[in-house]
Design a protein around this motif. Structure first.
Motif, PDB file in Angstrom:
ATOM      1  N   VAL A 150      67.101 142.558  44.675  1.00  0.00           N
ATOM      2  CA  VAL A 150      65.661 142.786  44.499  1.00  0.00           C
ATOM      3  C   VAL A 150      65.083 143.531  45.704  1.00  0.00           C
ATOM      4  N   TYR A 151      65.525 143.163  46.898  1.00  0.00           N
ATOM      5  CA  TYR A 151      65.079 143.849  48.111  1.00  0.00           C
ATOM      6  C   TYR A 151      65.499 145.316  48.074  1.00  0.00           C
ATOM      7  N   SER A 152      66.700 145.595  47.580  1.00  0.00           N
ATOM      8  CA  SER A 152      67.185 146.974  47.485  1.00  0.00           C
ATOM      9  C   SER A 152      66.303 147.794  46.551  1.00  0.00           C
ATOM     10  N   ALA A 153      65.927 147.202  45.418  1.00  0.00           N
ATOM     11  CA  ALA A 153      65.060 147.906  44.471  1.00  0.00           C
ATOM     12  C   ALA A 153      63.715 148.235  45.108  1.00  0.00           C
ATOM     13  N   THR A 154      63.133 147.262  45.802  1.00  0.00           N
ATOM     14  CA  THR A 154      61.847 147.478  46.466  1.00  0.00           C
ATOM     15  C   THR A 154      61.960 148.528  47.558  1.00  0.00           C
ATOM     16  N   LYS A 155      63.061 148.490  48.301  1.00  0.00           N
ATOM     17  CA  LYS A 155      63.250 149.426  49.409  1.00  0.00           C
ATOM     18  C   LYS A 155      63.414 150.858  48.908  1.00  0.00           C
ATOM     19  N   ILE A 156      64.141 151.044  47.823  1.00  0.00           N
ATOM     20  CA  ILE A 156      64.305 152.380  47.251  1.00  0.00           C
ATOM     21  C   ILE A 156      62.943 152.967  46.894  1.00  0.00           C
ATOM     22  N   CYS A 157      62.154 152.188  46.180  1.00  0.00           N
ATOM     23  CA  CYS A 157      60.847 152.680  45.714  1.00  0.00           C
ATOM     24  C   CYS A 157      59.920 152.988  46.884  1.00  0.00           C
ATOM     25  N   ARG A 158      59.842 152.080  47.843  1.00  0.00           N
ATOM     26  CA  ARG A 158      58.945 152.291  48.983  1.00  0.00           C
ATOM     27  C   ARG A 158      59.382 153.497  49.811  1.00  0.00           C
ATOM     28  N   THR A 159      60.680 153.647  50.019  1.00  0.00           N
ATOM     29  CA  THR A 159      61.182 154.760  50.832  1.00  0.00           C
ATOM     30  C   THR A 159      60.905 156.107  50.164  1.00  0.00           C
ATOM     31  N   ILE A 160      61.198 156.205  48.878  1.00  0.00           N
ATOM     32  CA  ILE A 160      60.983 157.467  48.164  1.00  0.00           C
ATOM     33  C   ILE A 160      59.498 157.809  48.090  1.00  0.00           C
ATOM     34  N   LEU A 161      58.670 156.824  47.779  1.00  0.00           N
ATOM     35  CA  LEU A 161      57.223 157.062  47.681  1.00  0.00           C
ATOM     36  C   LEU A 161      56.652 157.481  49.033  1.00  0.00           C
ATOM     37  N   ASN A 162      57.060 156.790  50.082  1.00  0.00           N
ATOM     38  CA  ASN A 162      56.502 157.054  51.405  1.00  0.00           C
ATOM     39  C   ASN A 162      56.985 158.381  51.978  1.00  0.00           C
ATOM     40  N   THR A 163      58.184 158.789  51.597  1.00  0.00           N
ATOM     41  CA  THR A 163      58.760 160.023  52.150  1.00  0.00           C
ATOM     42  C   THR A 163      58.273 161.267  51.416  1.00  0.00           C
ATOM     43  N   PHE A 164      58.101 161.168  50.104  1.00  0.00           N
ATOM     44  CA  PHE A 164      57.850 162.363  49.307  1.00  0.00           C
ATOM     45  C   PHE A 164      56.476 162.404  48.641  1.00  0.00           C
ATOM     46  N   TYR A 165      55.557 161.545  49.112  1.00  0.00           N
ATOM     47  CA  TYR A 165      54.213 161.615  48.542  1.00  0.00           C
ATOM     48  C   TYR A 165      53.571 162.972  48.821  1.00  0.00           C
ATOM     49  N   LYS A 166      53.878 163.561  49.984  1.00  0.00           N
ATOM     50  CA  LYS A 166      53.312 164.868  50.332  1.00  0.00           C
ATOM     51  C   LYS A 166      53.953 165.974  49.504  1.00  0.00           C
ATOM     52  N   ALA A 167      55.277 165.920  49.372  1.00  0.00           N
ATOM     53  CA  ALA A 167      55.979 166.957  48.618  1.00  0.00           C
ATOM     54  C   ALA A 167      55.521 166.955  47.158  1.00  0.00           C
ATOM     55  N   TYR A 168      55.364 165.771  46.568  1.00  0.00           N
ATOM     56  CA  TYR A 168      54.904 165.688  45.186  1.00  0.00           C
ATOM     57  C   TYR A 168      53.431 166.088  45.087  1.00  0.00           C
ATOM     58  N   GLY A 169      52.630 165.666  46.050  1.00  0.00           N
ATOM     59  CA  GLY A 169      51.213 166.020  46.041  1.00  0.00           C
ATOM     60  C   GLY A 169      50.966 167.503  46.197  1.00  0.00           C
ATOM     61  N   LEU A 170      51.826 168.183  46.953  1.00  0.00           N
ATOM     62  CA  LEU A 170      51.663 169.624  47.182  1.00  0.00           C
ATOM     63  C   LEU A 170      51.879 170.453  45.916  1.00  0.00           C
TER      64      LEU A 170
END
Length: 498
Positions: free
Chosen positions: A319-339
């Motif tokens: 469960v921690y792995s699932a949460t970590k994947i989502c948080r890492t991807i969202l936090n890293t690529f929010y700018k790239a997706y927003g652009l």
């Protein structure tokens, strides 16, 4: 007279203990702010350093940065079990001080390493590892000082981490891109990069300044980090006179950890002999005397290797792995997706600020809840919220009405929801005890690091960045699976001592 003198003595010790507790929390917060500033820079400023890396290798894409971020997570999470052995061998203070120096050196060395991909990967991974060691030292200390309020203590420490990310997200953007230049270089997939010399020139100096700042901040602060003295742990209680028995009304530690005891009632009084407070305590429940099943150290006495025989370890890891994947991807690529829709770089930085603020307060909330509500229920609830938050974030940019505002709101909600990561720290103490806690903590974090690495390899070689919906829907499916798996987590009661 004896009881009056003991009362005055305990009041004085209580005052000193509270002052030391505040000092530990302040020192931990300062360290965490700087760690988040350094380690967070490799996530929040991805478009900047990737643009600089493309000067020597124009073929680099965001999928390559996904691999870099994943390797950083391996160093920060998967290898964090090493910090437990370092703490046990060197002590908390020596471990934190040594790691602070090396973290600063590696960050400053990015001044040279940011020009080439693999040297930069090595340096950032080293920074991630030493950040994990310092953070593990802080968490172990704060869990010990937090006693019955471990969730709140971890919430405060985690709060400072998000505040640090917020402050340095703003300061980093202002330092690197003060004129708010938009992206002006695009690859064949339409992803934007910065090609302005005014921006690229500042990037190496930013890492150099960050390294020097971390040295003058972390090194002095780490010298204050220390565990509670053993003598305080043995005598920290309030006594009320009653014939031949001393009633302990407020227990913080009595050579045992009551948070793991099987206590059948919320109002519990411990009794000990007046002649020796080291006697094994008994429990009085509703006026009836019962023998305590709490041995010295209680549930904490099992060796760290036995964690592999516990089903809860594997459930929490998944469960921690699932949460970590989502948080890492969202936090890293929010700018790239927003652009892809929003061309205002400073507006996207404002979104990051709101997300970090909501994440900070979310950690306080989740931490406080973990002291009152069973971990299993909280983890299931957080996973369900994660599915809704991810889907809302993806579809916000498709809205014909104010997509900028909707994207900002959903990213902020993501920060609040995935602040629930701290549940996996507070629950470890409940499920696995405090003996060799740093090692157990590192072992649970190993799974999420490998999970992020695997997901990033998938992103790189399948090239799912061609369609962002695949990224977001994949994360939603992962969260749904985590809900199902978390149902198998054993429920633990929260012991409340009066």
């Amino acid at each position: 007279c004896l009881f009056h003198e003991l009362s005055y003595y305990n009041e004085y010790k209580s005052y000193l203990r509270n002052m030391k507790r505040i000092l530990m929390i302040v020192a931990g917060c300062i360290c965490n702010i700087m760690i988040s500033a350094v380690f967070g820079a490799f996530g929040t400023h991805v478009p900047y350093f990737l643009s600089y890396l493309r000067l020597n290798n124009p073929a680099l894409k965001y999928s390559d940065v996904a691999l870099l971020v994943a390797l950083n997570n391996v160093a920060f999470n998967t290898l964090s079990w090493c910090s437990g052995f370092m703490i046990r061998s060197l002590g908390v203070k020596a471990t934190a001080t040594f790691s602070s120096i090396l973290l600063s050196v590696c960050t400053s060395a990015c001044y040279f390493g940011v020009a080439n991909y693999w040297p930069f990967v090595f340096l950032t991974s080293s920074v991630a590892f030493f950040s994990a060691v310092i953070q593990a030292s802080i968490i172990v200390v704060c869990m010990e000082w937090g006693k019955r309020h471990k969730g709140v203590a971890i919430g405060i420490i985690s709060f400072s981490e998000s505040i640090g990310s917020t402050l340095f997200s703003i300061l980093g953007t202002v330092a690197i891109n003060p004129h708010n230049f938009p992206t002006n270089v695009y690859d064949e997939d339409g992803n934007g990069y910065f090609g302005q010399p005014e921006i690229l020139y500042r990037i190496p100096y930013y890492f150099l300044g960050l390294g020097l700042l971390s040295l003058v901040t972390l090194l002095p602060t780490s010298l204050f980090i220390q565990m509670p003295p053993p003598e305080e742990e043995e005598t920290e209680f309030l006594i009320e006179e009653s014939d031949d028995i001393a009633y302990v009304r407020s227990v913080r530690s009595l050579n045992c950890d009551l948070s793991h005891a099987s206590i059948p009632d919320y109002r519990t009084v411990l009794t000990i002999s007046q002649t020796s407070h080291k006697t094994k305590p008994s429990i009085i429940v509703d006026g009836e005397l019962e023998d305590s099943d709490i041995s010295e150290g209680g549930k904490d006495d099992f060796h760290w290797s036995k964690i592999f025989l516990m089903s809860d370890f594997y459930v929490i890891t998944i469960v921690y792995s699932a949460t970590k994947i989502c948080r890492t991807i969202l936090n890293t690529f929010y700018k790239a997706y927003g652009l892809t829709v929003i061309k205002n770089d400073q507006f996207l930085t404002t979104i990051a600020v709101l997300s970090n603020f909501s994440n900070a307060f979310g950690r306080l909330i989740w931490g406080a809840l973990s002291d009152k509500i069973r971990s299993k229920h909280l983890i299931i609830f957080a996973s369900i919220l994660g599915v809704a938050a991810i889907e809302a974030t993806y579809y916000s940019l498709f809205s014909p009405y104010v997509p900028h505002i909707l994207y900002m709101i959903t990213i902020a909600l993501d920060g609040m929801v995935f602040a629930s990561q701290i549940l996996f720290t507070t629950s470890l103490y409940t499920y696995f005890g405090k003996k060799d806690f740093a090692i157990k903590y590192g072992l649970v974090r190993a799974g999420p690091g490998l999970a992020v690495l695997g997901f990033s390899f998938l992103m790189k070689y399948v090239d799912i960045f061609e369609e962002w919906k695949v990224v977001y829907h994949s994360m939603s499916i992962i969260c749904v699976c985590s809900v199902i798996v978390s149902i198998g987590l054993k429920s633990q009661k929260v012991a409340v001592i009066d």
